[in-house]
Design an enzyme around this catalytic site. Sequence first.
Site, PDB file in Angstrom:
ATOM      1  N   LYS A 167      -3.912  -8.590 -14.167  1.00 42.12           N
ATOM      2  CA  LYS A 167      -3.560  -9.786 -14.945  1.00 42.12           C
ATOM      3  C   LYS A 167      -4.170  -9.741 -16.346  1.00 42.12           C
ATOM      4  O   LYS A 167      -3.577 -10.218 -17.297  1.00 42.12           O
ATOM      5  CB  LYS A 167      -3.973 -11.058 -14.200  1.00 42.12           C
ATOM      6  CG  LYS A 167      -3.078 -11.316 -13.005  1.00 42.12           C
ATOM      7  CD  LYS A 167      -3.023 -12.770 -12.611  1.00 42.12           C
ATOM      8  CE  LYS A 167      -2.004 -12.954 -11.499  1.00 42.12           C
ATOM      9  NZ  LYS A 167      -2.092 -14.241 -10.830  1.00 42.12           N
ATOM     10  N   LYS A 183       4.650  -3.977  -6.283  1.00 40.11           N
ATOM     11  CA  LYS A 183       4.978  -5.075  -5.362  1.00 40.11           C
ATOM     12  C   LYS A 183       5.912  -6.085  -6.028  1.00 40.11           C
ATOM     13  O   LYS A 183       5.885  -6.268  -7.250  1.00 40.11           O
ATOM     14  CB  LYS A 183       3.696  -5.763  -4.879  1.00 40.11           C
ATOM     15  CG  LYS A 183       2.972  -6.509  -5.968  1.00 40.11           C
ATOM     16  CD  LYS A 183       1.885  -7.415  -5.411  1.00 40.11           C
ATOM     17  CE  LYS A 183       1.295  -8.197  -6.585  1.00 40.11           C
ATOM     18  NZ  LYS A 183       0.333  -9.185  -6.320  1.00 40.11           N
ATOM     19  N   LYS A 186       5.993 -12.574  -8.761  1.00 42.43           N
ATOM     20  CA  LYS A 186       6.463 -13.732  -9.527  1.00 42.43           C
ATOM     21  C   LYS A 186       6.400 -13.476 -11.017  1.00 42.43           C
ATOM     22  O   LYS A 186       7.166 -14.017 -11.782  1.00 42.43           O
ATOM     23  CB  LYS A 186       5.521 -14.915  -9.277  1.00 42.43           C
ATOM     24  CG  LYS A 186       5.527 -15.454  -7.914  1.00 42.43           C
ATOM     25  CD  LYS A 186       4.311 -16.358  -7.774  1.00 42.43           C
ATOM     26  CE  LYS A 186       4.386 -17.139  -6.487  1.00 42.43           C
ATOM     27  NZ  LYS A 186       3.199 -17.975  -6.303  1.00 42.43           N
TER      28      LYS A 186
HETATM   29  P1  AMP Z   1       0.910 -15.633  -4.928  1.00 39.74           P
HETATM   30  O1  AMP Z   1       2.301 -15.375  -5.323  1.00 39.74           O
HETATM   31  O2  AMP Z   1      -0.035 -14.723  -5.653  1.00 39.74           O
HETATM   32  O3  AMP Z   1       0.507 -17.076  -4.968  1.00 39.74           O
HETATM   33  O4  AMP Z   1       0.837 -15.177  -3.406  1.00 39.74           O
HETATM   34  C1  AMP Z   1       1.056 -15.998  -2.307  1.00 39.74           C
HETATM   35  C2  AMP Z   1       1.019 -15.210  -1.030  1.00 39.74           C
HETATM   36  O5  AMP Z   1       2.117 -14.288  -0.967  1.00 39.74           O
HETATM   37  C3  AMP Z   1      -0.239 -14.357  -0.828  1.00 39.74           C
HETATM   38  O6  AMP Z   1      -0.617 -14.405   0.528  1.00 39.74           O
HETATM   39  C4  AMP Z   1       0.205 -12.970  -1.201  1.00 39.74           C
HETATM   40  O7  AMP Z   1      -0.532 -11.963  -0.579  1.00 39.74           O
HETATM   41  C5  AMP Z   1       1.633 -12.976  -0.705  1.00 39.74           C
HETATM   42  N1  AMP Z   1       2.472 -12.030  -1.467  1.00 39.74           N
HETATM   43  C6  AMP Z   1       2.718 -12.053  -2.798  1.00 39.74           C
HETATM   44  N2  AMP Z   1       3.515 -11.035  -3.171  1.00 39.74           N
HETATM   45  C7  AMP Z   1       3.788 -10.341  -2.038  1.00 39.74           C
HETATM   46  C8  AMP Z   1       4.566  -9.171  -1.751  1.00 39.74           C
HETATM   47  N3  AMP Z   1       5.232  -8.529  -2.714  1.00 39.74           N
HETATM   48  N4  AMP Z   1       4.616  -8.733  -0.474  1.00 39.74           N
HETATM   49  C9  AMP Z   1       3.951  -9.379   0.517  1.00 39.74           C
HETATM   50  N5  AMP Z   1       3.213 -10.480   0.310  1.00 39.74           N
HETATM   51  C10 AMP Z   1       3.125 -10.973  -0.936  1.00 39.74           C
END
Ligand code: AMP
Length: 326
Positions: A110, A192, A195
């Site tokens: 980030k 990965k 968002k």
């Molecule tokens: P965030 O988008 O960072 O708020 O992530 C929310 C949840 O989604 C967390 O538990 C992350 O580990 C999971 N997560 C985010 N991106 C991925 C991805 N590409 N594959 C699997 N899990 C994900």
Amino acid sequence: MRAFSGIQPTGIIHIGNYFGAIKQWIDLQQKFECFFCIVNQHAITIPQNPKALKKNTIDLATLYLACGLNPEISTIFIQSEIKQHTELTWILNTITKISELERMTQFKEKAKQHRKNVNVGLFDYPVLMAADILLYKTDVVPVGEDQKQHVEITRTLARRFNKIYGQTFKIPEVLIKKESARIMGLDNPFKKMSKSAKSPLNYIALDDSPELIFEKIQKAVTDSGKEIVYNPQKKPAIANLLTIFSLITGKSIKEIEKEFQGKGYSEFKQKLAYEIIEFLSPIQAKKRDLQKNEKYVFQVLEIGKEKAKIIAKETMNRVNEKIGLI
Ligand code: AMP
Ligand code: TRP
């Protein structure tokens, strides 16, 4: 046994979030006392528009419910409504080493993405996450693989605090589902699904329209050759699409390979798009219904806040007592 997890309300929630996190949560609700948080204070480590942040926060709560989180058995609440999260962050900051935070992969990534805004909050992000988890005496933290490092530092901080001040925190375990630990980007199978990807072609958002899903899957990168076989080393893009296909339909990868034996990428992608659309359609419909009844969503959050507050206050009192803070 208690589970705690959260997602940032940053607008887009994609199928990586769904299968990495939310899907696990739905299943856990039966076995664990669950706390599902909307981590809006984490979200502001990257600049947010205030109006959009408010809207996205309620929107994520609505989506939690639409996906099947059940407020009758689980506690759903907004991070900023429980002041103890930031209070405990401050305490944990005093036992966290700068070098430990400098090692965090997410911070490094980030910081690269937001070179002009490498703020202290972004650096401290894992400590706020540790506070989230430790406040609720959490046993398990169901997340995607990218969060493993943050749960590990949470464990380190809990142990360290206990050593300095005496037994206070439970040591939480990370819970990662192997099959859905890391969904890769549709436009780049080496990174990965995210968002914050530059292009929306990277992800399928849970809100995407059927037309958009169709377009994104059509444009998803593929590998050379034409067989639909699971080989993450040689065919990372197709392996990722097969993983998504399997998660969406509940069929095993073997079954899907068989189904598409002798068929090409185009047919496979068409079917995949169709399956995703079918899968998301009831979630989207439920969300639209809930949006007509915002009062209910607010009510759920209000009840969640009251339940969370009791535990958070109790933990914080204990912590302050141990440290000698009046
Ligand atoms: P965030 O988008 O960072 O708020 O992530 C929310 C949840 O989604 C967390 O538990 C992350 O580990 C999971 N997560 C985010 N991106 C991925 C991805 N590409 N594959 C699997 N899990 C994900
Ligand atoms: N940091 C997590 C993410 O980016 C979100 C999060 C904040 C979280 N606090 C948490 C996840 C506590 C699990 C437990 O995905």
